[in-house]
Design an enzyme around this catalytic site. Structure first.
Site, PDB file in Angstrom:
ATOM      1  N   SER A 163       0.793  -1.237   0.000  1.00 32.77           N
ATOM      2  CA  SER A 163       0.000   0.000   0.000  1.00 32.77           C
ATOM      3  C   SER A 163       0.819   1.278   0.000  1.00 32.77           C
ATOM      4  CB  SER A 163      -0.952   0.003   1.205  1.00 32.77           C
ATOM      5  OG  SER A 163      -2.010  -0.896   1.001  1.00 32.77           O
ATOM      6  N   LYS A 166      -0.054   3.750  -2.626  1.00 35.00           N
ATOM      7  CA  LYS A 166      -1.078   4.796  -2.519  1.00 35.00           C
ATOM      8  C   LYS A 166      -0.474   6.198  -2.453  1.00 35.00           C
ATOM      9  CE  LYS A 166      -4.654   1.864  -0.391  1.00 35.00           C
ATOM     10  NZ  LYS A 166      -3.964   0.582  -0.259  1.00 35.00           N
ATOM     11  N   SER A 220      -5.611   3.386   4.559  1.00 34.24           N
ATOM     12  CA  SER A 220      -5.231   2.451   3.501  1.00 34.24           C
ATOM     13  C   SER A 220      -6.442   1.733   2.903  1.00 34.24           C
ATOM     14  CB  SER A 220      -4.218   1.424   4.030  1.00 34.24           C
ATOM     15  OG  SER A 220      -3.378   0.952   2.991  1.00 34.24           O
ATOM     16  N   LYS A 325       3.266   6.261   5.504  1.00 35.89           N
ATOM     17  CA  LYS A 325       2.405   5.251   4.864  1.00 35.89           C
ATOM     18  C   LYS A 325       2.849   3.868   5.289  1.00 35.89           C
ATOM     19  CE  LYS A 325      -1.097   4.040   2.543  1.00 35.89           C
ATOM     20  NZ  LYS A 325      -1.266   3.010   3.583  1.00 35.89           N
TER      21      LYS A 325
END
Length: 385
Positions: A163, A166, A220, A325
């Site tokens: 993720s 992203k 997420s 993140k």
């Protein structure tokens, strides 16, 4: 006269023989002998039948034994097959064969990853590497002010980034200047059919592009990230092309993207490329805010739903995090990237393929301590001079 006597004598003898025969026939021992003989002769076909049955049973037993051996052999082969999810850091290294043997022996992936981490830590201690206390498979720490690399381990290979993808998704959306107040709808196309991950956004939910971006970065949310890609001008193919074009623009030459969520293991990058991505996203106020916000509440279909940040460090007042993140898929392991302010200096931290959520957080805390101690030592040396 003489002839008449001989005839009488012969008649007497014949009569005696007949009487003797009748006596023998009526004798109990003779009857028992005859009955026994008859039973014996009748028993022979029965014994033959039993023998045939025994032979048939023996054949069935042999067949069953053969099938059992076949199944046992098949099961043995299945047990020897290595389980999936081999830690990424072991690929292409000297410990690959050892890891494969451990997996073949039936060890769990987590156990093998933990053992591999221990081996790396031991190797780092022997070499004097200050990062020996870190357990993540991939470690990369860089001072963004001086560009000096403070710690590095297994940082030269492009790997799945889960993720963390992203961040690139958000960068493309923000740089395209798409209106954040435009309403987007979650559809069946946004449902994960790759990893079958869960989502708190039901099909049919409508949210603003700003909320979709917020949830994709902070919590997420895969469906939110996928919806952002679908609503890009030209649809998903154009969005993926824009992701790769942005990567080239940033100098991320070892990175490749195939979709906006990170669920695909074909989304790959290197730690040095991820530092460039973090620097770019940290320069966008909206992305910086969404990635470090602690929680966000949305209202869908009359119900309020609270979403929280997947990085618990953003709630710690001792941390000054500029961008953050997290990520996880089996192929990438537990991941965490951050730009944090440590001793008034921006420091990029990349942790990939950790063997647990606690490991990546624990390593980030250790890195902060190591950087602070290292800078303190450097400052004391400057004072002495």
């Amino acid at each position: 006269m003489r002839a008449g006597r001989l005839f009488s004598l012969r008649k007497v003898c014949l009569t005696g023989l007949v009487s003797l025969s009748l006596a023998l026939v009526s004798s109990p021992s003779f009857a028992q002998s005859t009955t026994s003989s008859t039973q014996t002769s009748k028993a022979k076909p029965s014994q033959t039948k039993k023998t045939t049955q025994n032979t048939s049973a023996s054949k069935k037993s042999t067949a069953t034994s053969t099938q059992s051996k076949s199944k046992t052999s098949a099961n043995t082969k299945q047990k020897k097959a290595a389980p999936g999810g081999t830690p990424q850091g072991t690929r292409g290294s000297k410990s690959t064969s050892t890891t494969q043997k451990a997996l073949a022996a039936g060890a769990t992936t987590a156990a093998v990853a933990s053992a591999a981490s221990a081996q790396r830590a031991q190797a780092d201690r022997k070499s004097g590497n200050p990062a020996s206390a870190l357990r993540s498979n991939v470690v990369f720490v860089q001072d963004l002010n001086s560009k000096a690399v403070l710690f590095a381990r297994n940082d030269d290979v492009a790997r799945p980034i889960a993720s963390i993808t992203k961040l690139m998704t958000a960068l493309v959306v923000v740089d395209a200047k798409q209106p954040l107040d435009e309403m987007l709808q979650v559809t069946q196309d946004d449902v994960d059919v790759v990893k079958f991950s869960r989502s708190r956004l039901a099909v049919g939910v409508r949210l603003s592009r700003g909320d979709m971006l917020h949830l994709a970065l902070m919590s997420s949310e895969n469906r939110a990230a996928n919806a952002l890609g679908r609503y890009y001008p030209g649809g998903m193919p154009a969005f993926v092309a824009a992701m790769n074009n942005k990567a080239r623009e940033l100098g991320m030459h070892d990175s490749r993207f195939v979709e906006p969520t990170g669920l695909s293991s074909a989304n790959v990058s290197t730690p040095r490329d991820l530092v460039k991505l973090m620097q770019a996203t940290a320069a966008r106020p909206s992305i910086r805010y969404y990635t470090t916000n602690q929680q966000h509440e949305i209202s869908t279909r009359g119900h309020a739903t609270l979403f929280r940040n997947t990085n618990m460090l953003v709630t710690n007042p001792n941390w000054d995090i500029r961008v953050s993140k997290t990520g996880f898929i089996n192929e990438a392991g537990q991941c965490l990237v951050m730009v944090a302010r440590i001793n008034n200096r921006d420091t990029a931290i990349v942790l990939l393929n950790a063997d647990g959520k606690g490991t990546r957080i624990g390593d980030a805390v250790k890195i902060r301590q190591l950087v602070q101690n290292r800078q303190a030592v450097a400052m004391s040396r400057t004072d002495l001079n």
